[in-house]
Design an enzyme around this catalytic site. Structure first.
Site: not given
Length: 758
Positions: A574, A577, A579
């Protein structure tokens, strides 16, 4: 009612006709600065659906238009030496001059006053009127005079185009894509009279300059285009009409109406913008004339329903704006497709044609199939053959693109549907439980080829919330293995895990108690690329130092080994977004001055270190994807061009496929939502970076999935909320399309069941 209309184009004249027809006692005066014979332009286009609306609004006007229509069903696409034809499109063209003559005659017949050669400097000087309708075009003087009320913006696009006519009567709406030594040229051509067609030539700024068109007169432009398209024109000539190379400007206004100056209505006169004065949409999807005339219908409907003019104008805008903005979104996607046509010039002709026809995201695989089943059948046959060759799996017949296999490394997916990772916020100290078993298990049984588990933290401090899942303790492996084994035992689905670290968005509440809001108590220290809080009231993260980076690398490697121990088939990193890894990538969240900050190469350094470490720890035969935010939706952030470079860097390090998401980097983002709103980013990355992609973002129907795949905009489609609504989405899609998809033996009784939907 006493109404002044500024502008005698289709918007102003049609409004005058409809208002006078609805209220014969009203006084309607149209002020037009040009003379009757000064009309410019060639042809305008209407779909049959638009024609139906116009026929209902004023039958005599539409009957007169119909008598002048040039009609066609086909779209011909000339590409790489082939002509690909799609039928069933039902469009009509008409000369702009003929249309204006029809509208003028009808308006005069109804008693509308038309004042030609009348320049209106200030609407407040028009006298004691009840309403001023500003229909004075994309360069509206009225809008500019009162711009503080309307707050307009104009997005000027980079491509150059010139609007010409020709004596060749094209039998179909025709696209040419022709390259010469200067670059690629696009042509949109369509007939509007028995012996006349519109011939729009479009190209990039670089090609326009290289060809010397930046210095060309109208005559020189015509001569160049006639020579370039001599074969296509078949001996016919091009016609100019004040033809100059232009850039398209998309006009938007925060408000369409205002009360200004003096007058009857509470000390001011109401002014409303319609047509191009209020909004424009690129000519590749539909004419401004369509929007203008439909504006007129809606405005008259609102004035008839509400006697208080300012209130009626508010109702008009509230009712009309959603349809306009929807068309503008589609037009924006279409014009961006045409701006980047060069990236598609190596695709197979049938896919290029399908991509072109569906470029606005409004025309889908299904409604194109209804118009032209033979064309779509050819698309499906071609796609099935490509899927069989890519996967090494025989494909029987010509299934819909959704139900073709796809291979990544040694893993073959049965179809192209993926359950998107969706945080459930109900793990206990990182340990998933029964909810996760049912959540993921039911969607695997539901027919999706790949089920992605939610973002799973690599350490306790990397959790978004106290309820987030983890892979950092032995008991986590046991819990995940229970779910993975269920999926493998009871379905044909594969299951993947998305590893992540929340960074500055860690230690926040579960979603339904306040998305990204900091915990009131029990928070843990958080880290990020730079010490920038998400909200001003959020916890300030500590800027990661090298020691913490090394620890995080170790945590990712440990989580990857645990994922393999649990039996996952697929691993995703990931990097989206906002993060932790995304915070290094975006310049909005990375203000570092060391080797991990500054240019993209530096900002990508730590995410690529993590990727390399995880890829080395993850089995070589298993796929690994990366989720990125392709655009931050905020000034100074990542944009789609930089997203291509990000994808290229991950590809160079061994990434198999890019999961293309967007946004959620900063709280003041300004996303442009709509159907499939993130798909164009996937499309661009796939073609420019040369890497497979997964599309996500408001994909909900099987025809959306088929369209995305067949057009080559992505290789897999991720659905989130659609799968929350319907865990059996893929099976229900198969039923709707008549594609056999066997149920598990436990559900064998469904063979004798016919669902009823009404």
């Amino acid at each position: 009612m006493n109404v002044a209309v500024i502008g005698g184009g289709p918007a102003g004249l049609y409004f005058a006709i409809l208002l006078k027809r609805a209220d014969p006692g009203s006084r309607v005066v149209v002020h037009e600065r040009n003379r009757p014979d000064d009309a410019y332009g060639f042809g305008v286009v209407f779909s049959d659906a638009t024609g139906h609306n116009l026929a209902g609004a004023d039958p005599p006007t539409y009957a007169a238009m119909e008598r002048r229509f040039a009609r066609w069903d086909d779209i011909n696409i000339h590409y790489r030496g082939r002509v690909l034809t799609s039928t069933g499109h039902r469009f009509s063209g008409i000369s702009r001059r003929a249309l204006l003559r029809i509208l003028t005659d009808r308006a005069l017949e109804l008693g509308v006053e038309i004042r030609f050669g009348a320049e209106v400097g200030d609407p407040a000087e028009l006298g004691d009127v009840d309403l001023v309708v500003a229909a004075d075009g994309a360069n509206s003087a009225t809008r500019e005079r009162y711009r503080e009320h309307f707050r307009p913006t104009v997005d000027v696009r980079p491509n150059r185009f010139v609007w010409l006519g020709t004596t060749r009567p094209f039998p179909a709406f025709t696209f040419y894509f022709k390259a010469n030594e200067r670059g690629l040229w696009r042509v949109h051509a369509y007939r509007y009279d028995d012996d006349r067609s519109t011939f729009i030539v479009e190209t990039t700024e670089a090609t326009w300059r290289a060809a010397g068109m930046d210095r060309a007169t109208e005559a020189e432009t015509i001569a160049y285009c006639e020579a370039l398209f001599a074969e296509e024109l078949e001996g016919h000539r091009l016609i100019g009409n004040r033809s100059i190379w232009r850039q398209f400007g998309t006009v938007r206004n925060e408000r369409w109406s205002a009360v200004v100056g003096g007058g009857r209505q509470g000390g001011g006169v109401p002014v409303v913008l319609i047509g191009d004065a209020a909004h424009t949409a690129h000519f590749s999807i539909g004419s401004g004339t369509k929007l203008a005339m439909e504006d007129a219908i809606a405005l008259v409907d609102a004035l008839r329903a509400e006697p208080h003019v300012p209130t009626a104008l508010e109702a008009y805008e509230a009712a009309r704006r959603p349809a306009v903005e929807s068309l503008q979104r589609a037009a924006q996607v279409s014009l961006e497709w045409l701006e980047g046509t060069e990236r598609f010039m190596e695709t197979e002709p049938i896919q290029f044609a399908f991509n072109l026809l569906t470029r606005s995201l409004r025309v889908t695989h299904e409604n194109l199939r209804l118009r032209d089943p033979a064309f779509v059948a050819e698309v499906d046959r071609w796609f099935a053959g490509v899927a069989a060759a890519q996967s090494g799996v025989a494909v029987a017949g010509s299934p819909p693109p959704l139900f073709t296999p796809f291979k990544v490394r040694d893993l073959v997916l049965k179809n192209r549907v993926v359950v998107s990772p969706m945080c459930q916020y109900c793990a206990e100290d990182g340990t998933v439980g029964d909810w996760h078993l049912v959540h993921l298990g039911s969607r695997a049984v539901g027919g999706a080829a790949l089920v992605m588990a939610e973002m799973t933290a690599i350490g306790p401090e990397g959790r978004i919330s106290p309820g987030c899942a983890g892979l950092y303790k032995p008991e986590h492996v046991v819990a995940w293995k229970r779910i993975v084994d269920f999926v493998h035992r009871h379905s044909e689905a594969k299951i993947g895990v998305q590893l992540g670290h929340a960074g500055r968005k860690a230690a926040t509440r579960v979603m339904w108690e306040g998305d990204v809001e900091p915990l009131d108590q029990g928070a843990w220290p958080i880290v990020s690329a730079s010490p920038i809080p998400y909200f001003p009231h959020s916890q300030v993260p500590r800027e990661m130092d090298r020691r913490e980076m090394e620890k995080t690398l170790d945590d990712y490697v440990r989580a990857a080994h645990m994922a393999e121990e649990a039996g996952f088939d697929w691993l995703e990193l990931h990097c989206a977004h906002g993060y932790l890894l995304a915070s290094f990538i975006s310049p909005l969240t990375n203000r570092r001055t060391d080797e991990y900050g500054g240019p993209l190469e530096n900002r990508m350094r730590f995410p690529l270190e993590v990727f390399d470490a995880v890829r080395a720890a993850w089995p070589a035969h298993k796929p690994m994807s990366v989720r990125i935010s392709a655009v931050d939706w905020a000034p100074g952030g990542v944009d789609s061009a930089e997203a291509v470079e990000i994808a290229r860097l991950f590809k160079a390090h061994g990434c198999d496929i890019i999961d293309v998401s967007a946004g959620q980097t900063v709280p003041d983002q300004r996303p442009v939502y709509g159907r499939l709103f993130q798909t164009p980013f996937s499309d661009r990355i796939r073609h420019e970076a040369g890497i497979p992609t997964m599309a996500v973002g408001n994909i909900s129907s099987y025809t959306d999935v088929n369209t995305i795949l067949a057009a080559g905009r992505a290789d897999l489609c991720l659905l989130a909320r659609a799968h929350l609504w319907d865990p059996y989405w893929t099976r229900h899609a198969a039923f709707e399309m008549g594609h056999p998809l066997p149920w598990p033996p436990q559900y064998a009784s469904l063979a004798r069941y016919t669902p009823r939907f009404t």
